[in-house]
Design a protein around this motif. Structure first.
Motif, PDB file in Angstrom:
ATOM      1  N   VAL A  10      -1.107  29.935  22.837  1.00 47.09           N
ATOM      2  CA  VAL A  10       0.025  30.443  22.303  1.00 47.09           C
ATOM      3  C   VAL A  10       0.787  29.255  21.353  1.00 47.09           C
ATOM      4  O   VAL A  10       0.969  28.419  21.834  1.00 47.09           O
ATOM      5  CB  VAL A  10       1.175  30.779  23.072  1.00 47.09           C
ATOM      6  N   LEU A  11       0.479  29.621  20.045  1.00 42.15           N
ATOM      7  CA  LEU A  11       1.234  28.659  19.201  1.00 42.15           C
ATOM      8  C   LEU A  11       2.545  28.752  18.894  1.00 42.15           C
ATOM      9  O   LEU A  11       2.959  29.998  18.450  1.00 42.15           O
ATOM     10  CB  LEU A  11       0.659  28.498  17.730  1.00 42.15           C
ATOM     11  N   ALA A  12       3.660  28.149  19.443  1.00 41.31           N
ATOM     12  CA  ALA A  12       4.931  28.416  19.354  1.00 41.31           C
ATOM     13  C   ALA A  12       5.664  27.387  18.198  1.00 41.31           C
ATOM     14  O   ALA A  12       5.569  26.053  18.180  1.00 41.31           O
ATOM     15  CB  ALA A  12       5.673  28.137  20.665  1.00 41.31           C
ATOM     16  N   ALA A  13       6.436  28.165  17.444  1.00 41.61           N
ATOM     17  CA  ALA A  13       7.408  27.145  16.491  1.00 41.61           C
ATOM     18  C   ALA A  13       8.572  26.583  17.069  1.00 41.61           C
ATOM     19  O   ALA A  13       9.233  27.169  17.917  1.00 41.61           O
ATOM     20  CB  ALA A  13       7.565  27.949  15.540  1.00 41.61           C
ATOM     21  N   THR A  14       8.802  25.249  16.939  1.00 40.70           N
ATOM     22  CA  THR A  14      10.158  24.604  17.380  1.00 40.70           C
ATOM     23  C   THR A  14      10.973  24.525  16.316  1.00 40.70           C
ATOM     24  O   THR A  14      10.708  24.375  15.005  1.00 40.70           O
ATOM     25  CB  THR A  14       9.822  23.409  18.103  1.00 40.70           C
ATOM     26  N   PRO A  15      12.543  24.172  16.568  1.00 37.17           N
ATOM     27  CA  PRO A  15      13.424  23.925  15.574  1.00 37.17           C
ATOM     28  C   PRO A  15      13.226  22.942  14.685  1.00 37.17           C
ATOM     29  O   PRO A  15      12.592  21.854  15.063  1.00 37.17           O
ATOM     30  CB  PRO A  15      14.521  23.569  16.302  1.00 37.17           C
ATOM     31  N   ILE A  16      13.467  22.960  13.223  1.00 36.01           N
ATOM     32  CA  ILE A  16      13.143  22.003  12.420  1.00 36.01           C
ATOM     33  C   ILE A  16      14.476  21.094  12.554  1.00 36.01           C
ATOM     34  O   ILE A  16      14.407  20.059  11.762  1.00 36.01           O
ATOM     35  CB  ILE A  16      12.692  22.402  11.325  1.00 36.01           C
ATOM     36  N   GLY A  17      15.576  21.560  12.988  1.00 35.65           N
ATOM     37  CA  GLY A  17      16.605  20.562  12.997  1.00 35.65           C
ATOM     38  C   GLY A  17      17.755  21.261  13.834  1.00 35.65           C
ATOM     39  O   GLY A  17      18.184  20.219  14.867  1.00 35.65           O
ATOM     40  N   ASN A  18      18.139  22.407  13.717  1.00 39.51           N
ATOM     41  CA  ASN A  18      19.047  22.848  14.387  1.00 39.51           C
ATOM     42  C   ASN A  18      18.500  23.584  15.792  1.00 39.51           C
ATOM     43  O   ASN A  18      17.530  24.439  15.866  1.00 39.51           O
ATOM     44  CB  ASN A  18      19.774  24.192  13.598  1.00 39.51           C
ATOM     45  N   PRO A  23       6.432  33.042  16.530  1.00 37.98           N
ATOM     46  CA  PRO A  23       6.933  32.592  15.206  1.00 37.98           C
ATOM     47  C   PRO A  23       8.375  32.344  15.367  1.00 37.98           C
ATOM     48  O   PRO A  23       9.195  32.301  16.056  1.00 37.98           O
ATOM     49  CB  PRO A  23       6.706  33.753  14.302  1.00 37.98           C
ATOM     50  N   GLY A  24       8.839  31.364  14.191  1.00 39.88           N
ATOM     51  CA  GLY A  24      10.051  30.680  14.091  1.00 39.88           C
ATOM     52  C   GLY A  24      10.377  29.919  13.050  1.00 39.88           C
ATOM     53  O   GLY A  24       9.727  30.177  11.873  1.00 39.88           O
ATOM     54  N   PRO A  25      10.909  28.732  13.128  1.00 45.21           N
ATOM     55  CA  PRO A  25      11.326  27.894  12.046  1.00 45.21           C
ATOM     56  C   PRO A  25      10.240  27.451  11.189  1.00 45.21           C
ATOM     57  O   PRO A  25       9.264  26.984  11.920  1.00 45.21           O
ATOM     58  CB  PRO A  25      12.098  26.920  12.751  1.00 45.21           C
ATOM     59  N   SER A  26      10.348  27.339  10.041  1.00 39.16           N
ATOM     60  CA  SER A  26       9.351  26.772   9.051  1.00 39.16           C
ATOM     61  C   SER A  26       9.846  26.089   7.904  1.00 39.16           C
ATOM     62  O   SER A  26      10.610  26.615   7.155  1.00 39.16           O
ATOM     63  CB  SER A  26       8.480  27.869   8.542  1.00 39.16           C
ATOM     64  N   ALA A  27       9.648  24.770   7.908  1.00 40.09           N
ATOM     65  CA  ALA A  27      10.387  24.104   6.564  1.00 40.09           C
ATOM     66  C   ALA A  27       9.660  24.251   5.469  1.00 40.09           C
ATOM     67  O   ALA A  27      10.461  24.357   4.355  1.00 40.09           O
ATOM     68  CB  ALA A  27       9.974  22.334   6.767  1.00 40.09           C
ATOM     69  N   LEU A  40      16.892  20.032   6.338  1.00 36.17           N
ATOM     70  CA  LEU A  40      16.826  21.477   6.313  1.00 36.17           C
ATOM     71  C   LEU A  40      17.481  21.870   7.871  1.00 36.17           C
ATOM     72  O   LEU A  40      16.963  21.495   8.742  1.00 36.17           O
ATOM     73  CB  LEU A  40      15.733  22.180   6.030  1.00 36.17           C
ATOM     74  N   THR A  41      18.296  22.617   7.879  1.00 34.35           N
ATOM     75  CA  THR A  41      18.972  23.305   9.106  1.00 34.35           C
ATOM     76  C   THR A  41      19.989  22.220   9.901  1.00 34.35           C
ATOM     77  O   THR A  41      20.534  22.712  10.811  1.00 34.35           O
ATOM     78  CB  THR A  41      17.966  24.032  10.018  1.00 34.35           C
TER      79      THR A  41
END
Length: 289
Positions: free
Chosen positions: A18-26, A125-129, A203-204
């Motif tokens: 499972v590839l999981a997106a993590t926060p890019i800031g917030n 899916p989730g945060p993406s810069a 960002l964020t």
């Protein structure tokens, strides 16, 4: 081929990645699925285990499974071991420092090998810069390409930008703050001072900032500022080339005639050089007389 609805990890006994997106800031951008998987996955492969510990601490949770470091320097040696765990039925959660794994981050090698081995790969899916910077840039979003980091060496960077000079799609780049000025200068030289662009930083985060304008203005800002934070640069694609018209090259034909060339010879020479129709160029010359 029809799509397949995958059961939740662990429900069918089949291993998966499972590839999981993590926060890019917030930290508030962490999804409930990410939180659940951090607590329930058998193995968590992290680009930086220290960053992972800070993330789970901020979320107020603990990692339930085994933690393994997985980054660009050990991808080659650890990929087979991770695939072995998945093949044995484990759920492997892959996270990087920020954003989606495999996008300018570790993970591609793992996915490529897993697909080759016939193992299940899915994503949270989730945060993406990349997408955040693109959306905030004010530049066209219907067609775009992600170019990651440009080469550090000036010659290699100039060569890459020469290849992109005619790119019509909006382009998204990453850059380190201390290299932003030379990067913008290289963009300025390759694409011209008036090409529209945006510099997005932090960002964020609390000090999020997006500067928009022609490359000449953004370069001036970078030269006079102490740039900090994580940077994404978005650049408009090349404008559509205006096709040559026969009327635009009448003077070139007349110049050759003035030098002693016959009219038909002059028309043929200019038409071949500019890739124009000889008939249309000849007609344009006669109409101008």
């Amino acid at each position: 081929m029809t799509g397949q609805v995958l059961p939740a990890p662990g429900q069918d006994g089949e291993g998966r990645i499972v590839l999981a997106a993590t926060p890019i800031g917030n930290i508030g951008d962490a999804s409930p699925r990410l939180v659940e998987l951090l607590q329930t996955a058998d193995v968590v492969a992290a680009e930086d285990t220290r960053r992972l510990h800070r993330l789970v601490q901020a979320l107020g949770i603990t990692v339930g499974g085994r933690i393994i470091s997985y980054h660009e320097h050990n991808e080659a040696s650890r990929t087979a071991d991770l695939l072995g765990l998945v093949g044995g039925g484990s759920t492997l959660l892959m996270v990087t420092d920020a954003g989606m794994p495999a996008v300018s981050d570790p993970g591609f090698r793992l996915v490529e090998a897993a697909v080759e081995a016939g193992l299940v790969v899915t994503a949270v899916p989730g945060p993406s810069a990349v997408l955040t910077a693109l959306a905030l840039s004010g530049l066209p979003t219907d067609r775009f390409c992600f170019e990651g980091f440009l080469p550090r060496k000036a010659g290699e960077r100039a060569g890459r930008l020469k290849e992109l000079a005619a790119e019509r799609r909006t382009m998204v780049f990453f850059e380190a703050p201390h290299r932003l000025e030379p990067m913008l200068r290289a963009l300025h030289e390759a694409f011209g001072p008036d090409r529209r662009a945006a510099v997005a930083r932090e960002l964020t985060k609390l000090h999020e900032e997006v500067l928009r304008g022609p490359l000449q203005e953004l370069l001036g800002w970078a030269e006079s500022s102490e740039v900090r934070g994580e940077i994404a640069v978005v650049v408009a694609g090349a404008p559509e080339a205006v096709p040559d018209r026969p009327e635009d090259h009448v003077e070139a034909v007349n110049a050759l005639v003035a030098q002693g060339a016959r009219l038909k010879e002059a028309v043929a020479a200019v038409a071949e050089d500019k890739r124009l129709s000889k008939r249309e160029l000849y007609a344009a010359v006669l109409a101008a007389r």
